[in-house]
Enzyme design. Sequence first.
Site, PDB file in Angstrom:
ATOM      1  N   TYR A 169       0.853  -1.202   0.000  1.00 40.82           N
ATOM      2  CA  TYR A 169       0.000   0.000   0.000  1.00 40.82           C
ATOM      3  C   TYR A 169       0.884   1.246   0.000  1.00 40.82           C
ATOM      4  O   TYR A 169       0.667   2.172  -0.805  1.00 40.82           O
ATOM      5  CB  TYR A 169      -0.928   0.001   1.225  1.00 40.82           C
ATOM      6  CG  TYR A 169      -1.888   1.171   1.251  1.00 40.82           C
ATOM      7  CD1 TYR A 169      -3.082   1.130   0.539  1.00 40.82           C
ATOM      8  CD2 TYR A 169      -1.600   2.336   1.968  1.00 40.82           C
ATOM      9  CE1 TYR A 169      -3.968   2.205   0.541  1.00 40.82           C
ATOM     10  CE2 TYR A 169      -2.471   3.411   1.983  1.00 40.82           C
ATOM     11  CZ  TYR A 169      -3.657   3.346   1.262  1.00 40.82           C
ATOM     12  OH  TYR A 169      -4.521   4.423   1.265  1.00 40.82           O
ATOM     13  N   LYS A 173       1.192   4.160  -3.058  1.00 39.47           N
ATOM     14  CA  LYS A 173       0.849   5.573  -2.901  1.00 39.47           C
ATOM     15  C   LYS A 173       2.071   6.468  -3.186  1.00 39.47           C
ATOM     16  O   LYS A 173       1.932   7.571  -3.733  1.00 39.47           O
ATOM     17  CB  LYS A 173       0.295   5.821  -1.499  1.00 39.47           C
ATOM     18  CG  LYS A 173      -1.037   5.113  -1.256  1.00 39.47           C
ATOM     19  CD  LYS A 173      -2.109   5.544  -2.254  1.00 39.47           C
ATOM     20  CE  LYS A 173      -3.482   4.976  -1.958  1.00 39.47           C
ATOM     21  NZ  LYS A 173      -4.514   5.453  -2.897  1.00 39.47           N
TER      22      LYS A 173
HETATM   23  N1  NAD Z   1      -9.816   6.589   4.104  1.00 34.37           N
HETATM   24  C1  NAD Z   1      -8.568   6.888   4.347  1.00 34.37           C
HETATM   25  O1  NAD Z   1      -8.160   6.991   5.507  1.00 34.37           O
HETATM   26  C2  NAD Z   1      -7.610   7.123   3.227  1.00 34.37           C
HETATM   27  C3  NAD Z   1      -6.358   7.660   3.534  1.00 34.37           C
HETATM   28  C4  NAD Z   1      -5.458   7.900   2.529  1.00 34.37           C
HETATM   29  C5  NAD Z   1      -5.791   7.603   1.223  1.00 34.37           C
HETATM   30  N2  NAD Z   1      -7.022   7.067   0.960  1.00 34.37           N
HETATM   31  C6  NAD Z   1      -7.312   6.771  -0.439  1.00 34.37           C
HETATM   32  O2  NAD Z   1      -8.494   7.438  -0.824  1.00 34.37           O
HETATM   33  C7  NAD Z   1      -9.093   6.728  -1.909  1.00 34.37           C
HETATM   34  C8  NAD Z   1     -10.561   6.550  -1.608  1.00 34.37           C
HETATM   35  O3  NAD Z   1     -10.677   5.703  -0.474  1.00 34.37           O
HETATM   36  P1  NAD Z   1     -11.863   5.822   0.584  1.00 34.37           P
HETATM   37  O4  NAD Z   1     -11.271   6.052   1.894  1.00 34.37           O
HETATM   38  O5  NAD Z   1     -12.893   6.730   0.082  1.00 34.37           O
HETATM   39  O6  NAD Z   1     -12.350   4.304   0.592  1.00 34.37           O
HETATM   40  P2  NAD Z   1     -13.706   3.635   0.133  1.00 34.37           P
HETATM   41  O7  NAD Z   1     -13.491   2.179   0.332  1.00 34.37           O
HETATM   42  O8  NAD Z   1     -14.855   4.295   0.795  1.00 34.37           O
HETATM   43  O9  NAD Z   1     -13.775   3.982  -1.435  1.00 34.37           O
HETATM   44  C9  NAD Z   1     -12.958   3.358  -2.362  1.00 34.37           C
HETATM   45  C10 NAD Z   1     -13.792   3.114  -3.610  1.00 34.37           C
HETATM   46  O10 NAD Z   1     -12.951   2.549  -4.606  1.00 34.37           O
HETATM   47  C11 NAD Z   1     -13.707   1.550  -5.260  1.00 34.37           C
HETATM   48  N3  NAD Z   1     -12.847   0.558  -5.886  1.00 34.37           N
HETATM   49  C12 NAD Z   1     -12.063  -0.353  -5.286  1.00 34.37           C
HETATM   50  N4  NAD Z   1     -11.483  -1.139  -6.205  1.00 34.37           N
HETATM   51  C13 NAD Z   1     -11.916  -0.702  -7.411  1.00 34.37           C
HETATM   52  C14 NAD Z   1     -11.665  -1.112  -8.750  1.00 34.37           C
HETATM   53  N5  NAD Z   1     -10.865  -2.152  -9.024  1.00 34.37           N
HETATM   54  N6  NAD Z   1     -12.257  -0.435  -9.737  1.00 34.37           N
HETATM   55  C15 NAD Z   1     -13.093   0.605  -9.483  1.00 34.37           C
HETATM   56  N7  NAD Z   1     -13.366   1.033  -8.236  1.00 34.37           N
HETATM   57  C16 NAD Z   1     -12.785   0.374  -7.223  1.00 34.37           C
HETATM   58  C17 NAD Z   1     -14.548   0.913  -4.161  1.00 34.37           C
HETATM   59  O11 NAD Z   1     -15.654   0.192  -4.680  1.00 34.37           O
HETATM   60  C18 NAD Z   1     -14.941   2.134  -3.356  1.00 34.37           C
HETATM   61  O12 NAD Z   1     -16.174   2.682  -3.792  1.00 34.37           O
HETATM   62  C19 NAD Z   1      -8.304   5.432  -2.049  1.00 34.37           C
HETATM   63  O13 NAD Z   1      -7.375   5.560  -3.096  1.00 34.37           O
HETATM   64  C20 NAD Z   1      -7.579   5.319  -0.722  1.00 34.37           C
HETATM   65  O14 NAD Z   1      -6.390   4.563  -0.816  1.00 34.37           O
HETATM   66  C21 NAD Z   1      -7.934   6.827   1.908  1.00 34.37           C
END
Ligand code: NAD
Length: 264
Positions: A169, A173
């Site tokens: 992961y 990133k």
């Molecule tokens: N939540 C956190 O703390 C956090 C922190 C840093 C970065 N992020 C990043 O933010 C982004 C959004 O994450 P989030 O927190 O909203 O999580 P989330 O799980 O709510 O949303 C992620 C979305 O990506 C979709 N997804 C996953 N695999 C997929 C694929 N193969 N094709 C199309 N869609 C796909 C999922 O269905 C989901 O709707 C991600 O890239 C995550 O790594 C999140």
Amino acid sequence: MTLFPGVALVTGAASGIGRATAISFALEGCRRIAISDINLTGLHETAKYLKEVSSDVDILVNQVDTQEEAQIEDMVQATVAKFGRVDYAVNCAGVGGTRERSTDLTAKQFDFVTNINYRGVWLSSRFELAQMLKQEPLPTHDGRAGNRGAIVNIASQLGIVSTNNAPVYCASKAAVISMTKSDAIDYSKENIRINCVCPGIVDTPMTQGESGFTKALETSIAIAPMNRRGTPQEIADACLFLCSSKASFVQGHAMVIDGGYTIN
Ligand SMILES: NC(=O)c1ccc[n+]([C@@H]2O[C@H](COP(=O)([O-])OP(=O)(O)OC[C@H]3O[C@@H](n4cnc5c(N)ncnc54)[C@H](O)[C@@H]3O)[C@@H](O)[C@H]2O)c1
């Protein structure tokens, strides 16, 4: 005048940060919004929220697995077929993966996380860029020169610093941050801006529940001086700023929004 007279495209829009970003575009006056995700049910829920905040918004729903190049190409083509262009692209689709150190991970798990978090974001931005290269800038809110398009890739605070039991992961990133900067250099001369956002721990389904990934987060939250989770809205706000003409001179930036986690 809205800051967003053009067309928005958001991946990962069925949930969390992507959903909040799509809703924010609608709230801020964007009237043509393409939303995509692998989760069709969640996408329809997001579309319902968009209509609630803006009854005249035009929405395109694309079910897309960002591991599949052809599906991403179709997503951009369908957006252009319906709306004519892509001005603001926010690439949010991502997965957390399992919390294990490298010797406990398989190559299949490596490929899964890397293919979605890095390759999928690269492919999405690649097709978005190809479209942006074909279009001219729209007028801006105050008459300054506009851009042909703006892309925001979602990275993470874990692309800036690392943590235990998340080698793939963290690397995925860091790759997004590095790719964003390279693309920003390459496409500046064509007047396209590419930036990324590096969220800290944000209250979304990814950080809820009882998985190994989420349990380890409580320690991380305590490290950040602000000692709380961020909200999806706080990340969406940054995405919209970077997409807007108010950010017309912001290029190749990795905007960290983490309650101070990475300064500690
Ligand atoms: N939540 C956190 O703390 C956090 C922190 C840093 C970065 N992020 C990043 O933010 C982004 C959004 O994450 P989030 O927190 O909203 O999580 P989330 O799980 O709510 O949303 C992620 C979305 O990506 C979709 N997804 C996953 N695999 C997929 C694929 N193969 N094709 C199309 N869609 C796909 C999922 O269905 C989901 O709707 C991600 O890239 C995550 O790594 C999140």
